[in-house]
Design a protein around this motif. Structure first.
Motif, PDB file in Angstrom:
ATOM      1  N   VAL A   1       0.847  -1.184   0.000  1.00 11.79           N
ATOM      2  CA  VAL A   1       0.000   0.000   0.000  1.00 11.79           C
ATOM      3  C   VAL A   1       0.888   1.241   0.000  1.00 11.79           C
ATOM      4  O   VAL A   1       1.886   1.292   0.711  1.00 11.79           O
ATOM      5  CB  VAL A   1      -0.931   0.034   1.233  1.00 11.79           C
ATOM      6  N   MET A   2       0.515   2.216  -0.809  1.00 14.54           N
ATOM      7  CA  MET A   2       1.188   3.519  -0.805  1.00 14.54           C
ATOM      8  C   MET A   2       0.157   4.581  -0.483  1.00 14.54           C
ATOM      9  O   MET A   2      -0.866   4.710  -1.174  1.00 14.54           O
ATOM     10  CB  MET A   2       1.832   3.807  -2.163  1.00 14.54           C
ATOM     11  N   LEU A   3       0.393   5.340   0.589  1.00 14.04           N
ATOM     12  CA  LEU A   3      -0.469   6.457   0.974  1.00 14.04           C
ATOM     13  C   LEU A   3       0.213   7.753   0.576  1.00 14.04           C
ATOM     14  O   LEU A   3       1.315   8.050   1.048  1.00 14.04           O
ATOM     15  CB  LEU A   3      -0.721   6.437   2.484  1.00 14.04           C
ATOM     16  N   ILE A   4      -0.436   8.528  -0.281  1.00 12.71           N
ATOM     17  CA  ILE A   4       0.151   9.747  -0.824  1.00 12.71           C
ATOM     18  C   ILE A   4      -0.684  10.942  -0.379  1.00 12.71           C
ATOM     19  O   ILE A   4      -1.915  10.898  -0.401  1.00 12.71           O
ATOM     20  CB  ILE A   4       0.206   9.696  -2.362  1.00 12.71           C
ATOM     21  N   ALA A   5      -0.007  12.010   0.014  1.00 14.53           N
ATOM     22  CA  ALA A   5      -0.703  13.223   0.427  1.00 14.53           C
ATOM     23  C   ALA A   5       0.035  14.444  -0.093  1.00 14.53           C
ATOM     24  O   ALA A   5       1.233  14.389  -0.403  1.00 14.53           O
ATOM     25  CB  ALA A   5      -0.817  13.291   1.951  1.00 14.53           C
ATOM     26  N   GLY A   6      -0.676  15.555  -0.179  1.00 10.34           N
ATOM     27  CA  GLY A   6      -0.073  16.831  -0.536  1.00 10.34           C
ATOM     28  C   GLY A   6       0.276  17.606   0.720  1.00 10.34           C
ATOM     29  O   GLY A   6      -0.493  17.626   1.687  1.00 10.34           O
ATOM     30  N   ALA A   7       1.420  18.250   0.716  1.00 12.29           N
ATOM     31  CA  ALA A   7       1.867  18.983   1.902  1.00 12.29           C
ATOM     32  C   ALA A   7       0.901  20.104   2.273  1.00 12.29           C
ATOM     33  O   ALA A   7       0.801  20.484   3.445  1.00 12.29           O
ATOM     34  CB  ALA A   7       3.267  19.543   1.666  1.00 12.29           C
ATOM     35  N   LYS A   8       0.188  20.647   1.291  1.00  8.98           N
ATOM     36  CA  LYS A   8      -0.720  21.767   1.547  1.00  8.98           C
ATOM     37  C   LYS A   8      -2.173  21.333   1.746  1.00  8.98           C
ATOM     38  O   LYS A   8      -3.058  22.177   1.839  1.00  8.98           O
ATOM     39  CB  LYS A   8      -0.649  22.768   0.384  1.00  8.98           C
ATOM     40  N   SER A   9      -2.400  20.046   1.841  1.00  5.31           N
ATOM     41  CA  SER A   9      -3.764  19.544   1.998  1.00  5.31           C
ATOM     42  C   SER A   9      -4.277  19.774   3.420  1.00  5.31           C
ATOM     43  O   SER A   9      -3.488  20.004   4.341  1.00  5.31           O
ATOM     44  CB  SER A   9      -3.809  18.053   1.670  1.00  5.31           C
ATOM     45  N   PRO A  10      -5.597  19.710   3.623  1.00 11.29           N
ATOM     46  CA  PRO A  10      -6.154  19.871   4.964  1.00 11.29           C
ATOM     47  C   PRO A  10      -5.527  18.899   5.962  1.00 11.29           C
ATOM     48  O   PRO A  10      -5.218  17.750   5.608  1.00 11.29           O
ATOM     49  CB  PRO A  10      -7.645  19.575   4.759  1.00 11.29           C
ATOM     50  N   ASP A  11      -5.353  19.353   7.182  1.00 15.37           N
ATOM     51  CA  ASP A  11      -4.684  18.537   8.204  1.00 15.37           C
ATOM     52  C   ASP A  11      -5.351  17.186   8.403  1.00 15.37           C
ATOM     53  O   ASP A  11      -4.671  16.187   8.698  1.00 15.37           O
ATOM     54  CB  ASP A  11      -4.672  19.287   9.541  1.00 15.37           C
TER      55      ASP A  11
ATOM     56  N   VAL B   1       3.114  -0.925   4.166  1.00 12.38           N
ATOM     57  CA  VAL B   1       2.661   0.405   3.763  1.00 12.38           C
ATOM     58  C   VAL B   1       3.822   1.382   3.665  1.00 12.38           C
ATOM     59  O   VAL B   1       4.771   1.337   4.447  1.00 12.38           O
ATOM     60  CB  VAL B   1       1.604   0.941   4.763  1.00 12.38           C
ATOM     61  N   GLY B   2       3.749   2.231   2.659  1.00 13.16           N
ATOM     62  CA  GLY B   2       4.667   3.353   2.523  1.00 13.16           C
ATOM     63  C   GLY B   2       3.862   4.640   2.519  1.00 13.16           C
ATOM     64  O   GLY B   2       2.692   4.646   2.121  1.00 13.16           O
ATOM     65  N   ARG B   3       4.469   5.724   2.987  1.00 11.06           N
ATOM     66  CA  ARG B   3       3.800   7.031   2.985  1.00 11.06           C
ATOM     67  C   ARG B   3       4.686   8.041   2.281  1.00 11.06           C
ATOM     68  O   ARG B   3       5.920   7.994   2.406  1.00 11.06           O
ATOM     69  CB  ARG B   3       3.512   7.504   4.410  1.00 11.06           C
ATOM     70  N   ALA B   4       4.036   8.932   1.547  1.00  8.16           N
ATOM     71  CA  ALA B   4       4.778   9.983   0.842  1.00  8.16           C
ATOM     72  C   ALA B   4       3.966  11.269   0.869  1.00  8.16           C
ATOM     73  O   ALA B   4       2.739  11.239   0.701  1.00  8.16           O
ATOM     74  CB  ALA B   4       5.060   9.564  -0.595  1.00  8.16           C
ATOM     75  N   THR B   5       4.648  12.373   1.081  1.00  9.84           N
ATOM     76  CA  THR B   5       4.027  13.692   1.037  1.00  9.84           C
ATOM     77  C   THR B   5       4.720  14.508  -0.045  1.00  9.84           C
ATOM     78  O   THR B   5       5.945  14.620  -0.049  1.00  9.84           O
ATOM     79  CB  THR B   5       4.150  14.411   2.392  1.00  9.84           C
ATOM     80  N   ILE B   6       3.941  15.051  -0.962  1.00  8.43           N
ATOM     81  CA  ILE B   6       4.494  15.796  -2.091  1.00  8.43           C
ATOM     82  C   ILE B   6       4.548  17.284  -1.731  1.00  8.43           C
ATOM     83  O   ILE B   6       3.510  17.912  -1.494  1.00  8.43           O
ATOM     84  CB  ILE B   6       3.645  15.583  -3.355  1.00  8.43           C
ATOM     85  N   PRO B   7       5.739  17.866  -1.689  1.00 10.16           N
ATOM     86  CA  PRO B   7       5.871  19.292  -1.343  1.00 10.16           C
ATOM     87  C   PRO B   7       5.113  20.181  -2.328  1.00 10.16           C
ATOM     88  O   PRO B   7       5.118  19.933  -3.538  1.00 10.16           O
ATOM     89  CB  PRO B   7       7.380  19.542  -1.434  1.00 10.16           C
TER      90      PRO B   7
END
Length: 255
Positions: free
Chosen positions: A198-208, A224-230
């Motif tokens: 599983v890969m969980l991806i989020a945007g750095a500027k997204s709602p908390d 699981v891996g997690r990544a936040t895109i600046p």
């Protein structure tokens, strides 16, 4: 009949893309272009979205269940599921229900609000509730689209405006299910049975709240891996398509 979209690729790697509320299967067009045929990607437009007909409520069947059943019928062998927002919660529901059918799971900001702390859930509900109480659907649209990364002019007249208002009502109806986890996605020993990467991806500027949700899900998923895109927000599949594709490719290659 829901509108089907197909982005051809390797027939040995069937994949399904599940889009966000107020979006369409076109969300995955940039991803497919960057993956260059790595997967054979199918993405349908949900009821009331894209080129699909309007949502017709059914007795005992909410939109989440309708979309889940449609996607599940498309699975003939282990599949790569890629979901964004509402679509990511559908992907999770399928993976919890039939983990053996999932080859990999790539999730962008699943809005399963029930996984977030109670205070964050209340804040999310209150943000839209005041507009609903006043019957101010245009105000709710501006608030919702601004919160989730689509600010700008919103049409107030014509067929597009009417459909946006209908979609906003669908968002409100669906939010209740996501707040309460009516599909029981978070049931004990459910997420823990998903063996696929599983890969969980989020945007750095997204709602908390999306980061709260990802943290809660990641704590229970075995692989699981997690990544936040600046610099990215909630609509990162469109605004940061290359980074999204790189992370999706990474997860696909783990499967």
């Amino acid at each position: 009949m829901l509108h089907a979209r197909h982005y051809p690729g390797d027939p040995e790697r069937p994949a399904i893309g599940l889009h966000c509320m107020m979006g369409s299967g076109r969300l995955f067009e940039p991803l497919a272009a960057h993956l260059d045929g790595l997967i054979d990607l199918h993405a349908f437009d949900f009821p009331g979205h894209g080129r699909s007909p309007d949502w017709q409520p059914e007795e005992g069947v909410d939109l989440h269940t309708k979309v889940t059943r449609h996607a599940a019928r498309m699975i003939e062998r282990p599949v790569d599921l890629i979901g964004h927002s509402f679509g990511a919660t559908v992907a999770l529901r399928i993976a919890v229900g039939v983990p053996q059918a999932i080859r990999s799971l790539t999730l962008v900001e699943p809005v399963l609000f029930a996984a977030a702390p109670a205070a964050a859930r209340r804040d999310e509900q209150d943000r839209l509730a005041r507009f609903e109480q006043q019957g101010d659907w245009d105000g709710m649209l501006r608030q919702f689209l601004g919160d989730w990364g689509s600010p700008g002019e919103i049409p107030t007249d014509g067929p597009k405006a009417d459909r946006l208002r209908r979609q906003m009502r669908m968002v409100v109806d669906t939010n209740a299910a996501l707040m309460e986890d009516r599909a029981d996605i978070l049931r004990p020993d459910g997420l823990e049975q998903i063996a696929a990467p599983v890969m969980l991806i989020a945007g750095a500027k997204s709602p908390d709240i999306v980061h709260d949700i990802s943290e809660a899900l990641a704590a229970r998923l075995p692989d699981v891996g997690r990544a936040t895109i600046p610099g990215a927000g909630h609509m990162l599949p469109l605004t940061h398509a290359e980074q999204f594709a790189d992370l999706t490719r990474m997860n696909l290659e783990r499967a």
